[in-house]
Scaffold this motif. Sequence first.
Motif, PDB file in Angstrom:
ATOM      1  N   ALA A  94       0.836  -1.207   0.000  1.00 56.32           N
ATOM      2  CA  ALA A  94       0.000   0.000   0.000  1.00 56.32           C
ATOM      3  C   ALA A  94       0.868   1.253   0.000  1.00 56.32           C
ATOM      4  O   ALA A  94       0.575   2.220  -0.711  1.00 56.32           O
ATOM      5  CB  ALA A  94      -0.936   0.000   1.213  1.00 56.32           C
ATOM      6  N   ALA A 124      -5.382   5.935   3.075  1.00 54.38           N
ATOM      7  CA  ALA A 124      -6.451   5.000   2.708  1.00 54.38           C
ATOM      8  C   ALA A 124      -5.924   3.578   2.603  1.00 54.38           C
ATOM      9  O   ALA A 124      -6.546   2.633   3.107  1.00 54.38           O
ATOM     10  CB  ALA A 124      -7.100   5.432   1.395  1.00 54.38           C
ATOM     11  N   GLY A 125      -4.772   3.409   1.973  1.00 49.64           N
ATOM     12  CA  GLY A 125      -4.214   2.062   1.804  1.00 49.64           C
ATOM     13  C   GLY A 125      -3.848   1.417   3.131  1.00 49.64           C
ATOM     14  O   GLY A 125      -4.172   0.249   3.378  1.00 49.64           O
ATOM     15  N   ASP A 153      -7.050   0.549   5.067  1.00 50.84           N
ATOM     16  CA  ASP A 153      -7.729  -0.635   4.523  1.00 50.84           C
ATOM     17  C   ASP A 153      -7.073  -1.922   5.018  1.00 50.84           C
ATOM     18  O   ASP A 153      -7.758  -2.863   5.422  1.00 50.84           O
ATOM     19  CB  ASP A 153      -7.744  -0.590   2.989  1.00 50.84           C
ATOM     20  CG  ASP A 153      -8.683   0.483   2.453  1.00 50.84           C
ATOM     21  OD1 ASP A 153      -9.562   0.971   3.200  1.00 50.84           O
ATOM     22  OD2 ASP A 153      -8.523   0.835   1.264  1.00 50.84           O
ATOM     23  N   ALA A 201      -8.724  -4.523   7.820  1.00 55.03           N
ATOM     24  CA  ALA A 201      -8.924  -5.920   7.411  1.00 55.03           C
ATOM     25  C   ALA A 201      -8.249  -6.892   8.372  1.00 55.03           C
ATOM     26  O   ALA A 201      -8.615  -8.062   8.421  1.00 55.03           O
ATOM     27  CB  ALA A 201      -8.392  -6.125   5.991  1.00 55.03           C
ATOM     28  N   ASP A 217     -16.303   0.547   7.898  1.00 56.89           N
ATOM     29  CA  ASP A 217     -16.494   1.618   6.911  1.00 56.89           C
ATOM     30  C   ASP A 217     -16.690   2.976   7.590  1.00 56.89           C
ATOM     31  O   ASP A 217     -16.142   3.986   7.142  1.00 56.89           O
ATOM     32  CB  ASP A 217     -17.684   1.325   5.996  1.00 56.89           C
ATOM     33  CG  ASP A 217     -17.412   0.183   5.023  1.00 56.89           C
ATOM     34  OD1 ASP A 217     -16.223  -0.148   4.804  1.00 56.89           O
ATOM     35  OD2 ASP A 217     -18.386  -0.372   4.490  1.00 56.89           O
ATOM     36  N   ARG A 248     -13.307   3.985   9.149  1.00 54.34           N
ATOM     37  CA  ARG A 248     -12.373   4.385   8.098  1.00 54.34           C
ATOM     38  C   ARG A 248     -12.636   5.828   7.673  1.00 54.34           C
ATOM     39  O   ARG A 248     -11.715   6.647   7.582  1.00 54.34           O
ATOM     40  CB  ARG A 248     -12.494   3.451   6.896  1.00 54.34           C
ATOM     41  CG  ARG A 248     -11.576   3.782   5.735  1.00 54.34           C
ATOM     42  CD  ARG A 248     -11.876   2.866   4.541  1.00 54.34           C
ATOM     43  NE  ARG A 248     -10.915   3.008   3.490  1.00 54.34           N
ATOM     44  CZ  ARG A 248     -10.969   3.951   2.541  1.00 54.34           C
ATOM     45  NH1 ARG A 248     -11.949   4.849   2.546  1.00 54.34           N
ATOM     46  NH2 ARG A 248     -10.045   4.013   1.603  1.00 54.34           N
TER      47      ARG A 248
END
Length: 187
Positions: free
Chosen positions: A70, A89-90, A93, A97, A167, A170
Amino acid sequence: MPPIESGDTRTRILETARELFTTQTYRAASMRDIAERVGITKPSLYHHFRSKSEILASLVTPPIDQLEAAVADAAARSTPAEIRQHVLAGCLDVMLAHRETMALLLRDASVYSDETTEVMSRVVAVVNRAVELLAGPDPDWRRRVRAAQAFAAATDPICQLTDVPADDLRAELLRGASVILDQPAAP
């Protein structure tokens, strides 16, 4: 506690170790605890993993690989704004996860030991590279401080707010980190 019965033995060992490392800390969980919980003998456990640090490495290597990817992807972007957006963002994510594994890396100081130096140095390197990218080209020390603050603000709450849907979390973490990065440096 009854043994965990799902999946193959190696997967069950990893699932059990993650749970025990998270609830007891890495240092406190023993190979015996893991074997007993999985329902195998300690020698059987050693057939799959030579050490507790090898189990930890097996748990954290996939997310670390993904974090490195990322950050590399973000570094390839063309503008500082795109780089910052993709770094945050990377990394978010990947971390969302792998929330339980990230809890080990972010909240359990006992994972940082002589046996885990190689794996943990990768974590430190990826965080340092992410902060460097967030700071932008030729940053002064204030911009570097803001970049480190933004990265911490975006990643630390992941382990603290496990009840918030990924979500929603984030979106709010990205919003907060952006505010930190966009604030002008104080004189």
